[in-house]
Design an enzyme around this catalytic site. Structure first.
Site, PDB file in Angstrom:
ATOM      1  CE  LYS A  76      64.233  60.303  99.226  1.00 10.37           C
ATOM      2  NZ  LYS A  76      64.776  60.666 100.554  1.00 10.37           N
ATOM      3  CB  SER A 153      63.156  58.031 103.113  1.00  8.22           C
ATOM      4  OG  SER A 153      63.873  59.218 102.827  1.00  8.22           O
ATOM      5  CB  SER A 177      66.485  59.750 104.416  1.00  7.66           C
ATOM      6  OG  SER A 177      65.381  59.280 105.131  1.00  7.66           O
TER       7      SER A 177
HETATM    8  N1  GLN Z   1      64.027  57.604 109.461  1.00  6.00           N
HETATM    9  C1  GLN Z   1      63.761  58.983 109.691  1.00  6.00           C
HETATM   10  C2  GLN Z   1      62.270  59.252 109.680  1.00  6.00           C
HETATM   11  O1  GLN Z   1      61.550  58.329 109.501  1.00  6.00           O
HETATM   12  C3  GLN Z   1      64.502  59.833 108.720  1.00  6.00           C
HETATM   13  C4  GLN Z   1      63.784  60.056 107.442  1.00  6.00           C
HETATM   14  C5  GLN Z   1      64.503  60.998 106.533  1.00  6.00           C
HETATM   15  O2  GLN Z   1      65.634  61.389 106.771  1.00  6.00           O
HETATM   16  N2  GLN Z   1      63.806  61.407 105.504  1.00  6.00           N
HETATM   17  O3  GLN Z   1      61.826  60.330 109.828  1.00  6.00           O
END
Ligand code: GLN
Length: 488
Positions: A76, A153, A177
């Protein structure tokens, strides 16, 4: 070769039936073929992959292969990689080349993996569809013509692993995410216990929630990746002493007279989920019962408040973490008339809208007028949720719940920020509590899209969580081999 799981590939590499170089080439060819269409990589590193693979083949020849020797992975693009651009999918870091290696990516180097490239994500990991990426959104390989989201994400990682553009990948899970994108691409995505994998060198979003973890096609593969990533790191003050030992295969925890109490969360039973999800949930619970699971009800009284607490705590921490991007030391710099003007111009042009929204929310909830009413209240809710999970695990061994309300949506779905935030309902509580949670492939919708179920355990029950995830995947009828999902 593309359809091999990590576990299978390791066997063939050991027996020298295939070479790491062949395996790397097969993946690089596939990236060449589909990479642009899927937009799952921000940076592809073919030369690095070939040299990693050559080193790996040499170790196999010498008989001193490492745990994951020759396995091609995607990292990532939130993990700093020495000499390789690390963007966090932001214009702010578009040209940032770190001089250091994150602990997690270093551990993968030490395990002999082959780096294919840096996978796409939401900008600074803030988002749910990977649409906030400065580099455009990755696409879900399932029913590719429909241009569905691969989630966020860590959507670049799930797009790559589901399509065979990597055998496994890393993600980070701050509020879902890893689990959400894995669920809607038919993969296993594991958010380990907070502290098990080091955050050092991983671009910070919300430090008390950020959790690196693996994304793979099977639970065994996820366990193998987790074993490589986990371990104490003196450079991360929240790192824990526990490691994750894995011998190559997860053992069944059900069947043959074994017993296990599986808890279903009472408060989630009234939350609206799709008919497909309800059917699959019921079917998998029945399957688990048929091999000896005892189903009990548990209560996490404040779980429905987790979203509100998360969307206070995460932006608060983000606003502080992202203060460092000021154009002075690294990253984008837009010169202004004076120092303050340079800060303003740099930050105005370097960050996207969602990141700005989070910093505004975060700064507001930390202001002296709002601190007690928002931030402290959210911190209390967080504590109650963590306590409730602890109590719940007195009455059951593991919890099972949906990973999401429904399947992948089209990338062009026009949702409001609050509608996006609401999609995290099933995942954020586990981050607030710091407990391990894994999304396992659980079944297909009527229209043939994958759905996932989450297994949640007490802190440090990561092994058991993965073991139950394996049972769930075995009952699901999902064929997630990349050539089936995406074609040859
Ligand atoms: N969808 C969540 C957010 O927008 C989780 C994001 C994440 O876990 N990095 O914060």
């Amino acid at each position: 070769m593309i359809d091999l799981t990590i576990t299978e590939a390791l066997k063939k590499l050991k027996s020298r039936e295939i070479s790491a170089t062949e395996l790397a080439r097969a993946h690089l060819d596939r990236i060449e073929k589909y990479g642009e269409q899927l937009n799952c990589y921000i940076t592809v590193t073919p030369e690095r992959a070939i040299s990693d693979a050559a080193a790996s083949d040499a170790r196999y020849a010498a008989g001193d292969a490492l745990a994951l020797d020759g396995i091609p992975i995607g990292m990532k693009d939130l993990f700093a990689t020495r000499g390789i651009r690390t963007t966090a999918a932001s214009k702010m870091l578009e040209n940032f080349i770190p001089e250091y290696e994150s602990t997690v990516s270093q551990k993968f180097i030490d395990s002999g993996t082959v780096l294919l490239g840096k996978t796409n994500l939401d900008e600074f990991a803030m988002g749910t569809f990977s649409k906030t990426s400065f580099f455009g959104a990755p696409v879900n390989p399932w029913q590719i013509e429909r241009r569905l989201t691969a989630g966020g994400s860590s959507g670049g990682a799930t797009s790559a692993v589901a399509s065979g553009l990597a055998m496994g990948g890393t993600g980070t899970d701050t509020g879902g995410s890893i689990r959400f994108p894995s669920a809607i691409t038919g993969l296993v995505g594991m958010k380990p216990t907070y502290g098990l994998c080091s955050r050092w060198g991983c671009v910070a979003f919300a430090s008390s929630l950020d959790t690196p973890g693996p994304i793979a096609r099977t639970a065994d593969d996820a366990a193998a990746l987790l074993a490589a990533m986990a371990g104490f790191d003196p450079k991360d003050s929240t790192s824990v002493k526990n490691g994750f030992d894995f011998n190559g295969e997860l053992q069944p925890i059900l069947g043959d007279g074994k017993s296990l109490r599986i808890g279903l969360i009472k408060e989630l039973q009234d939350v609206k989920i799709s008919d497909d999800m309800q059917k699959i949930f019921n079917a998998r619970i029945a399957d688990l019962k048929s091999i000896g699971a005892e189903i009990v009800e548990v209560s996490i009284p404040n779980i429905l408040d987790a979203l509100a607490a998360y969307y206070i705590i995460a932006p608060a921490e983000a606003s502080s973490n992202l203060a460092r991007y000021d154009g002075m030391k690294y990253g984008l710099r837009v010169d202004g008339a004076d120092l303050i003007d340079t800060y303003k111009k740099t930050r105005a042009s370097g960050f996207g809208d969602e990141v700005k929204r989070r910093m505004i929310i975060g700064t507001a909830v930390l202001s002296s007028e709002s601190y007690d009413v928002y931030f402290m209240q959210a911190a209390r809710v967080r504590r109650m949720i963590a306590d409730a999970f602890r109590t719940a695990f007195d009455g059951c061994d593991l919890i099972v719940c949906p990973s999401s309300a429904g399947a992948a949506m089209p990338l062009d779905a026009d949702l409001t920020p609050l509608e996006y935030y609401a999609l995290d309902l099933f995942t954020v509580a586990m981050n607030l509590a710091g407990v391990p949670a894994c999304s396992a492939p659980a079944g297909l919708t009527e229209n043939g899209l994958p759905l996932g179920l989450q297994v949640v355990g007490p802190r440090f029950a990561d092994m058991r969580v993965l073991q139950l995830a394996k049972h769930i995947q075995q009952f699901s009828n999902i064929d997630n081999r990349p050539t089936k999902v995406m074609g040859k």
